[in-house]
Motif scaffolding. Structure first.
Motif, PDB file in Angstrom:
ATOM      1  N   THR A  41      59.110 -77.413 -11.476  1.00 37.47           N
ATOM      2  CA  THR A  41      59.972 -76.117 -11.996  1.00 37.47           C
ATOM      3  C   THR A  41      60.035 -75.093 -10.655  1.00 37.47           C
ATOM      4  O   THR A  41      61.005 -75.101 -10.560  1.00 37.47           O
ATOM      5  CB  THR A  41      59.107 -75.130 -13.164  1.00 37.47           C
ATOM      6  OG1 THR A  41      59.124 -76.129 -14.358  1.00 37.47           O
ATOM      7  CG2 THR A  41      60.092 -74.182 -13.275  1.00 37.47           C
ATOM      8  N   MET A  42      58.725 -75.140 -10.121  1.00 35.91           N
ATOM      9  CA  MET A  42      58.997 -74.410  -8.798  1.00 35.91           C
ATOM     10  C   MET A  42      59.832 -74.844  -7.980  1.00 35.91           C
ATOM     11  O   MET A  42      60.727 -74.293  -7.116  1.00 35.91           O
ATOM     12  CB  MET A  42      57.563 -74.199  -7.965  1.00 35.91           C
ATOM     13  CG  MET A  42      56.556 -73.196  -9.099  1.00 35.91           C
ATOM     14  SD  MET A  42      56.989 -71.610  -9.108  1.00 35.91           S
ATOM     15  CE  MET A  42      57.743 -71.657 -10.872  1.00 35.91           C
ATOM     16  N   HIS A  43      59.804 -76.194  -7.596  1.00 37.85           N
ATOM     17  CA  HIS A  43      60.458 -77.065  -6.575  1.00 37.85           C
ATOM     18  C   HIS A  43      61.967 -76.909  -7.088  1.00 37.85           C
ATOM     19  O   HIS A  43      62.952 -76.867  -6.184  1.00 37.85           O
ATOM     20  CB  HIS A  43      60.028 -78.423  -6.694  1.00 37.85           C
ATOM     21  CG  HIS A  43      60.871 -79.598  -5.585  1.00 37.85           C
ATOM     22  ND1 HIS A  43      61.789 -80.186  -6.005  1.00 37.85           N
ATOM     23  CD2 HIS A  43      60.635 -79.671  -4.334  1.00 37.85           C
ATOM     24  CE1 HIS A  43      62.423 -80.738  -4.999  1.00 37.85           C
ATOM     25  NE2 HIS A  43      61.819 -80.502  -4.097  1.00 37.85           N
ATOM     26  N   ASP A  44      62.348 -77.086  -8.453  1.00 41.90           N
ATOM     27  CA  ASP A  44      63.743 -77.086  -8.643  1.00 41.90           C
ATOM     28  C   ASP A  44      64.224 -75.830  -8.329  1.00 41.90           C
ATOM     29  O   ASP A  44      65.396 -75.796  -8.494  1.00 41.90           O
ATOM     30  CB  ASP A  44      64.048 -77.449 -10.201  1.00 41.90           C
ATOM     31  CG  ASP A  44      63.387 -79.124 -10.567  1.00 41.90           C
ATOM     32  OD1 ASP A  44      63.451 -79.746  -9.681  1.00 41.90           O
ATOM     33  OD2 ASP A  44      63.298 -79.374 -11.778  1.00 41.90           O
ATOM     34  N   LYS A  45      63.572 -74.737  -8.620  1.00 41.16           N
ATOM     35  CA  LYS A  45      63.957 -73.366  -8.150  1.00 41.16           C
ATOM     36  C   LYS A  45      64.220 -73.111  -6.700  1.00 41.16           C
ATOM     37  O   LYS A  45      64.438 -71.813  -6.410  1.00 41.16           O
ATOM     38  CB  LYS A  45      63.316 -72.314  -9.012  1.00 41.16           C
ATOM     39  CG  LYS A  45      63.324 -72.404 -10.484  1.00 41.16           C
ATOM     40  CD  LYS A  45      62.628 -71.417 -11.204  1.00 41.16           C
ATOM     41  CE  LYS A  45      62.772 -71.458 -12.717  1.00 41.16           C
ATOM     42  NZ  LYS A  45      62.419 -70.218 -13.371  1.00 41.16           N
ATOM     43  N   GLY A  46      63.566 -74.102  -5.801  1.00 41.94           N
ATOM     44  CA  GLY A  46      63.721 -73.777  -4.583  1.00 41.94           C
ATOM     45  C   GLY A  46      62.599 -72.912  -3.870  1.00 41.94           C
ATOM     46  O   GLY A  46      62.643 -72.419  -2.837  1.00 41.94           O
ATOM     47  N   VAL A  47      61.692 -72.831  -4.750  1.00 36.75           N
ATOM     48  CA  VAL A  47      60.287 -71.970  -4.187  1.00 36.75           C
ATOM     49  C   VAL A  47      59.623 -72.839  -3.262  1.00 36.75           C
ATOM     50  O   VAL A  47      59.232 -73.788  -3.392  1.00 36.75           O
ATOM     51  CB  VAL A  47      59.717 -71.629  -5.603  1.00 36.75           C
ATOM     52  CG1 VAL A  47      58.229 -70.862  -5.031  1.00 36.75           C
ATOM     53  CG2 VAL A  47      60.142 -70.701  -6.523  1.00 36.75           C
ATOM     54  N   VAL A  48      59.306 -71.985  -2.212  1.00 41.94           N
ATOM     55  CA  VAL A  48      58.421 -72.668  -0.996  1.00 41.94           C
ATOM     56  C   VAL A  48      56.792 -72.132  -1.413  1.00 41.94           C
ATOM     57  O   VAL A  48      56.782 -71.005  -1.131  1.00 41.94           O
ATOM     58  CB  VAL A  48      58.922 -72.520   0.260  1.00 41.94           C
ATOM     59  CG1 VAL A  48      58.205 -73.122   1.305  1.00 41.94           C
ATOM     60  CG2 VAL A  48      60.364 -73.030   0.349  1.00 41.94           C
ATOM     61  N   ILE A  49      55.990 -73.025  -1.769  1.00 42.15           N
ATOM     62  CA  ILE A  49      54.634 -72.526  -1.679  1.00 42.15           C
ATOM     63  C   ILE A  49      53.738 -73.020  -0.598  1.00 42.15           C
ATOM     64  O   ILE A  49      53.840 -74.241  -0.051  1.00 42.15           O
ATOM     65  CB  ILE A  49      53.830 -73.343  -3.033  1.00 42.15           C
ATOM     66  CG1 ILE A  49      54.936 -72.852  -4.313  1.00 42.15           C
ATOM     67  CG2 ILE A  49      52.666 -72.831  -3.175  1.00 42.15           C
ATOM     68  CD1 ILE A  49      54.319 -73.640  -5.541  1.00 42.15           C
ATOM     69  N   VAL A  50      53.211 -71.904   0.196  1.00 42.41           N
ATOM     70  CA  VAL A  50      52.457 -72.084   1.290  1.00 42.41           C
ATOM     71  C   VAL A  50      50.963 -71.779   0.855  1.00 42.41           C
ATOM     72  O   VAL A  50      50.684 -70.563  -0.052  1.00 42.41           O
ATOM     73  CB  VAL A  50      53.149 -71.167   2.355  1.00 42.41           C
ATOM     74  CG1 VAL A  50      52.022 -71.126   3.451  1.00 42.41           C
ATOM     75  CG2 VAL A  50      54.450 -71.524   2.609  1.00 42.41           C
ATOM     76  N   THR A  51      49.968 -72.552   1.082  1.00 38.31           N
ATOM     77  CA  THR A  51      48.726 -72.258   1.102  1.00 38.31           C
ATOM     78  C   THR A  51      48.083 -71.507   1.988  1.00 38.31           C
ATOM     79  O   THR A  51      48.314 -71.898   3.200  1.00 38.31           O
ATOM     80  CB  THR A  51      47.849 -73.446   0.720  1.00 38.31           C
ATOM     81  OG1 THR A  51      48.314 -74.278  -0.336  1.00 38.31           O
ATOM     82  CG2 THR A  51      46.279 -72.985   0.450  1.00 38.31           C
ATOM     83  N   LEU A  52      47.467 -70.102   1.781  1.00 33.94           N
ATOM     84  CA  LEU A  52      47.068 -69.473   2.738  1.00 33.94           C
ATOM     85  C   LEU A  52      45.245 -69.490   2.647  1.00 33.94           C
ATOM     86  O   LEU A  52      44.944 -69.195   1.891  1.00 33.94           O
ATOM     87  CB  LEU A  52      47.385 -67.891   2.737  1.00 33.94           C
ATOM     88  CG  LEU A  52      48.694 -67.543   2.534  1.00 33.94           C
ATOM     89  CD1 LEU A  52      49.173 -66.195   2.311  1.00 33.94           C
ATOM     90  CD2 LEU A  52      49.762 -67.993   3.899  1.00 33.94           C
ATOM     91  N   LEU A  53      44.897 -69.952   3.898  1.00 35.37           N
ATOM     92  CA  LEU A  53      43.368 -70.387   4.048  1.00 35.37           C
ATOM     93  C   LEU A  53      42.805 -69.183   4.949  1.00 35.37           C
ATOM     94  O   LEU A  53      41.388 -68.958   4.749  1.00 35.37           O
ATOM     95  CB  LEU A  53      43.266 -71.738   4.350  1.00 35.37           C
ATOM     96  CG  LEU A  53      43.521 -72.608   3.436  1.00 35.37           C
ATOM     97  CD1 LEU A  53      43.264 -74.136   3.952  1.00 35.37           C
ATOM     98  CD2 LEU A  53      42.939 -72.637   2.005  1.00 35.37           C
ATOM     99  N   ASP A  54      43.441 -68.834   5.944  1.00 35.00           N
ATOM    100  CA  ASP A  54      42.677 -67.957   6.907  1.00 35.00           C
ATOM    101  C   ASP A  54      42.514 -66.619   6.500  1.00 35.00           C
ATOM    102  O   ASP A  54      41.741 -65.781   7.060  1.00 35.00           O
ATOM    103  CB  ASP A  54      43.660 -68.116   8.358  1.00 35.00           C
ATOM    104  CG  ASP A  54      43.561 -69.434   8.839  1.00 35.00           C
ATOM    105  OD1 ASP A  54      42.620 -69.996   8.699  1.00 35.00           O
ATOM    106  OD2 ASP A  54      44.514 -69.808   9.673  1.00 35.00           O
TER     107      ASP A  54
END
Length: 174
Positions: A41-54
């Motif tokens: 669903t997120m991909h289909d909506k064009g959402v870019v998910i970035v994991t923040l670790l720092d």
């Protein structure tokens, strides 16, 4: 890759289990399916998910300092805030919008870029970019999830308990 081989092996494993174990198999597969559907669903909506670790602890600390700033340490202990941050809303220690009104408020707010954190994943914050098309129902299978804008002006919380939340709170500082 021959996926039919995996399907056959999975079916053989399931067939070898006693019936009373099938509930465990079902819920394991359902969890995998829900995660897949959420990601799709997120991909289909064009959402870019970035994991923040720092910088996740700075973001988590800022959530606390903005959205729970008026809650004393003593009150936080009494409501077990360390267990679930959303207790500030369920114990009525912080004014907020609840239930369907919270869902509607989240759907209406500008959310092109936002942060997402989970109560039970303490060392990771996700950044969602191009997220303006997401809606509350996209998170109905998530648990103890906190969504908030990059400026910390609002937060939307979806809990694991059907009688608690969801909650939407808009900060007066924002």
């Amino acid at each position: 890759m021959n996926y039919s081989m995996y399907r056959q092996e999975i079916n053989q494993m399931i067939d070898s289990l006693p019936d009373e174990e099938l509930v465990k198999v079902y819920w394991s597969i359902e969890a995998i399916r829900q995660k897949y559907l959420f990601t799709k669903t997120m991909h289909d909506k064009g959402v870019v998910i970035v994991t923040l670790l720092d910088k996740e602890h700075g973001i988590m600390d800022k959530w606390d300092s903005v959205f729970a700033k008026s809650i004393s340490d003593e009150t936080k202990r009494e409501i077990r805030y360390d267990q679930y941050k959303w207790h500030i809303f369920s114990f009525k220690k912080q004014d907020c919008i609840e239930k369907e009104a919270a869902r509607n408020a989240f759907d209406a707010v500008n959310k092109n870029d936002l942060f997402v954190m989970y109560q039970n994943i303490p060392d990771i914050v996700f950044e969602y970019n191009n997220a303006s098309d997401i809606v509350a129902s996209d998170f109905d299978y998530e648990q103890d999830i906190y969504l908030f804008d990059r400026n910390f002006t609002w937060t939307y919380v979806y809990t694991h308990e059907s009688i608690c939340g969801p909650y939407f709170y808009k900060s007066v500082q924002g």
